[in-house]
Motif scaffolding. Structure first.
Motif, short mmCIF file in Angstrom:
data_model
loop_
_atom_site.label_atom_id
_atom_site.label_comp_id
_atom_site.label_asym_id
_atom_site.label_seq_id
_atom_site.Cartn_x
_atom_site.Cartn_y
_atom_site.Cartn_z
N PRO A 148 -7.28 -1.07 2.34
CA PRO A 148 -6.52 -2.38 1.88
C PRO A 148 -7.00 -3.90 2.01
CG PRO A 148 -5.67 -1.44 3.67
CD PRO A 148 -6.88 -0.63 3.63
N GLN A 187 0.81 -1.27 -0.08
CA GLN A 187 0.03 0.17 -0.05
C GLN A 187 0.94 1.31 -0.13
OE1 GLN A 187 -2.13 1.03 3.44
NE2 GLN A 187 -3.98 1.73 2.57
N THR A 204 -8.22 -2.97 -2.96
CA THR A 204 -8.79 -2.25 -1.96
C THR A 204 -10.22 -2.56 -1.81
OG1 THR A 204 -9.22 -0.34 -3.54
CG2 THR A 204 -7.21 -0.26 -2.20
#
Length: 355
Positions: free
Chosen positions: A301, A202, A286
């Motif tokens: 996430p 991420q 996501t």
């Protein structure tokens, strides 16, 4: 109406429920009958609103009522829609969500507007064939999601919704440029280890997006400063960058084993424990979460897990929850989009309706 199977049996076939029927008569006349409720067919009406859109209206909604009142209607709906009784559901939060869904769906009394949706177009480069999937959504039960591919992204769009995320919203987004290398099976059981891997990716994605924004701003400033925009020959830096990214993605998929052991980390909740114990490949993604009434929506996430051609999963990191999806194998006629542009426009339209 095509209804998903009873929760959490995602591999079971869809259920069919007639809502209205049309009798074609002589002299180009027709009669419409509403099939909703349990008292048999009764008078209804259909109106063609515009191209690819029509509305239905029941003219005798008293036929939808039951002698036992709303309580009997709710219990009957619960048996038919969920395959269980109220006494089977011990979780107070789940009872609340189911009641909300009943109130929401029953208020329309089969007075509905229908709009055409297209099946997603496919490409030989797609990870799997796009299409419609049944997915587990915790206490919300099973919902229908459309999986489509858009270059380096894949999107899961809700076709049916719930009190938190309405139909038309993008429930999951998969970043095909960022495959995840899962730890060995023992370390995979540790949720903190999986969380560490996902959060690192991420952060990498966030950095890449910032760099791309800066590069774009610099290009815009350069073009404004120049008296004439510089014409870049085909195969220039921009095209090469995309090709390199696509090549890296392809290489990552080529290197990935055809099958690897898979198990959910300890503490991750799954409605269906009968998920596959091997997977092909995983990607960073996501998932969209929100409060009741689609309040405070945010993308969080997660991990997209491809099991086979007809099943995939998504681990919602923040919720510590797992959704399992199984392909709908019903054949829909005349459902192909006339063009990619028409499909993209349809996705925009159903999202704007939900918003």
């Amino acid at each position: 109406m095509y209804l998903p199977p009873h929760d959490p049996h995602v591999d079971d076939p869809m259920r069919f429920k007639p809502l209205f029927r049309i009798h074609l008569m002589e002299r180009k006349c027709a009669t419409v009958e509403c099939m909703y409720g349990h008292k048999g067919p009764h008078n209804g009406h259909i109106q063609i609103v515009k191209k690819d859109e029509f509305s239905t209206k029941c003219n005798q909604t008293d036929h939808h009522r039951m002698s036992g009142g709303r309580q009997e209607e709710f219990r009957t709906w619960l048996r038919e829609e969920w395959g269980r009784t109220l006494e089977d559901i011990f979780h107070e939060h789940m009872q609340e969500l189911i009641l909300m869904k009943f109130i929401y769906t029953s208020q329309y009394d089969n007075c509905l507007t229908y709009r055409r949706i297209y099946l997603p177009p496919s490409s030989p480069d797609d990870l799997i064939k796009p299409g419609l999937f049944k997915g587990t959504y915790g206490s919300h039960g099973l919902e229908i999601v459309m999986l489509s591919f858009h270059g380096r992204k894949a999107k899961g769009t809700k076709i049916t919704g719930d009190p938190n995320i309405p139909a038309g919203q993008q429930t999951v987004e998969i970043d095909l440029a960022h495959p995840l290398q899962l730890p060995d099976i023992e370390n995979l059981r540790d949720f903190s280890e999986l969380s560490r891997i996902v959060l690192e990716v991420q952060e990498q994605v966030r950095r890449e997006e910032q760099e791309e924004e800066q590069r774009q701003e610099e290009e815009d400033r350069s073009q404004q400063a120049a008296s004439q925009p510089a014409v870049q020959p085909p195969g220039g830096e921009g095209a090469e960058g995309e090709e390199t990214a696509a090549g890296a993605e392809g290489a990552a998929q080529d290197k990935a084993p055809t099958s690897q052991p898979f198990v959910l980390p300890m503490g991750v909740i799954s409605r269906n424990e009968d998920y596959p114990r091997t997977c092909r490949i995983c990607f960073y993604g996501t998932g969209l979460i929100a409060g009741h009434g689609f309040t405070s929506p945010e993308r969080t996430p997660g991990v997209f897990v491809l099991f086979d051609d007809d099943r995939f999963g998504f681990i919602w990191l923040e919720l510590k929850s797992f959704s399992l999806y199984s392909r709908i194998k019903v054949s829909f006629q005349n459902a192909e989009a006339p063009s990619r542009e028409a499909f993209d426009e349809m996705l925009k339209n159903i999202q704007s309706l939900a918003t």
